[in-house]
Design a protein around this motif. Structure first.
Motif, mmCIF file in Angstrom:
data_model
loop_
_atom_site.group_PDB
_atom_site.id
_atom_site.type_symbol
_atom_site.label_atom_id
_atom_site.label_comp_id
_atom_site.label_asym_id
_atom_site.label_seq_id
_atom_site.Cartn_x
_atom_site.Cartn_y
_atom_site.Cartn_z
ATOM 1 N N ARG A 12 35.494 71.921 51.253
ATOM 2 C CA ARG A 12 35.527 73.357 51.535
ATOM 3 C C ARG A 12 36.668 73.663 52.499
ATOM 4 O O ARG A 12 37.428 74.608 52.302
ATOM 5 C CB ARG A 12 34.183 73.821 52.107
ATOM 6 N N ASP A 13 36.832 72.855 53.564
ATOM 7 C CA ASP A 13 37.919 73.055 54.525
ATOM 8 C C ASP A 13 39.279 72.906 53.853
ATOM 9 O O ASP A 13 40.213 73.667 54.116
ATOM 10 C CB ASP A 13 37.798 72.076 55.687
ATOM 11 N N SER A 17 42.012 75.838 53.451
ATOM 12 C CA SER A 17 43.371 75.609 53.921
ATOM 13 C C SER A 17 44.382 75.861 52.803
ATOM 14 O O SER A 17 45.425 76.481 53.024
ATOM 15 C CB SER A 17 43.509 74.183 54.442
ATOM 16 N N PHE A 18 44.060 75.400 51.591
ATOM 17 C CA PHE A 18 44.954 75.597 50.451
ATOM 18 C C PHE A 18 45.092 77.078 50.131
ATOM 19 O O PHE A 18 46.190 77.583 49.906
ATOM 20 C CB PHE A 18 44.438 74.827 49.225
ATOM 21 N N ILE A 19 43.973 77.794 50.111
ATOM 22 C CA ILE A 19 44.008 79.240 49.827
ATOM 23 C C ILE A 19 44.799 79.964 50.904
ATOM 24 O O ILE A 19 45.587 80.870 50.621
ATOM 25 C CB ILE A 19 42.571 79.791 49.688
ATOM 26 N N GLN A 21 47.276 78.755 52.663
ATOM 27 C CA GLN A 21 48.692 78.470 52.428
ATOM 28 C C GLN A 21 49.237 79.306 51.264
ATOM 29 O O GLN A 21 50.336 79.844 51.338
ATOM 30 C CB GLN A 21 48.895 76.974 52.137
ATOM 31 N N VAL A 22 48.446 79.418 50.200
ATOM 32 C CA VAL A 22 48.879 80.213 49.042
ATOM 33 C C VAL A 22 49.055 81.676 49.442
ATOM 34 O O VAL A 22 50.050 82.322 49.096
ATOM 35 C CB VAL A 22 47.871 80.067 47.874
ATOM 36 N N LEU A 23 48.092 82.211 50.189
ATOM 37 C CA LEU A 23 48.188 83.612 50.628
ATOM 38 C C LEU A 23 49.374 83.819 51.558
ATOM 39 O O LEU A 23 50.080 84.829 51.466
ATOM 40 C CB LEU A 23 46.887 84.045 51.302
ATOM 41 N N LYS A 24 49.592 82.869 52.452
ATOM 42 C CA LYS A 24 50.728 82.982 53.377
ATOM 43 C C LYS A 24 52.048 83.030 52.617
ATOM 44 O O LYS A 24 52.886 83.904 52.856
ATOM 45 C CB LYS A 24 50.723 81.819 54.361
#
Length: 189
Positions: A12-13, A17-19, A21-24
């Motif tokens: 989940r963490d 974190s991946f989401i 990074q994608v949003l950023k």
């Protein structure tokens, strides 16, 4: 394999974190597009004819033409105006760095002056000051050169002064005292 070995909380963490990074990076990409689109549109528009530019149409010119640039440099003296802009920018930066650093030093070290400066910042004289400034520049002979204009653009630099004063506050006052002991005056410090 790694995903199978991870506990649910770790997965989940990692997903969060991946989401993140994608949003950023999506936000950074969108900002780049919003920033660069007008520049690219203008650059491509400079290769269009006047008729094609006013009619709108696609972003790419139907017929690429370089005559606009030839006309701008030969007939409209674009090179001279570009040089004027560069000289004005350099003079303004030089004057601003010099005056903002001196003012920031005083504001950072003398609290009474900081309050006075902050109070005077909110008094907007705007166009009321234009005629007296012109008269002053005319009296000293700076109305028809870049130095006078650079001096006018140097004024009204509260943001610059407060940015540099933040840096000056981070410099230990002991350095000022050491310079005073070595015989340096206020301007040398």
């Amino acid at each position: 394999l790694r995903g199978a070995e991870m506990r649910p909380s770790e997965r989940r963490d990692a997903a969060v974190s991946f989401i993140g990074q994608v949003l950023k990076w999506a936000f950074v990409g969108a900002m780049c597009i919003f920033t660069l689109y007008p520049v690219i549109y203008t650059l491509l528009g400079s290769f269009k004819t006047n008729a094609e530019l006013t009619l709108g149409g696609g972003i790419l010119p139907e017929k690429w033409q370089i005559e606009n640039y030839i006309y701008a440099f030969q007939k409209l003296e674009f090179g001279k105006y570009t040089l004027n802009s560069v000289v004005l920018a350099l003079l303004t930066v030089l004057f601003t760095v010099t005056t903002a650093s001196m003012a920031a030093y005083i504001i950072a070290r003398k609290k009474l002056l900081t309050t006075s400066y902050l109070l005077s910042m909110f008094i907007s004289v705007g166009s009321v000051a234009l005629y007296p400034l012109y008269g002053l520049l005319h009296a000293v002979g700076l109305t028809s050169n870049m130095v006078g204009l650079a001096l006018l653009l140097t004024g009204g630099q509260a943001a610059n002064i407060f940015m540099v004063s933040g840096f000056v506050r981070s410099v230990p006052k002991e350095l000022d005292e050491a310079a005073t002991i070595d015989g340096a005056g206020t301007f040398r410090i």
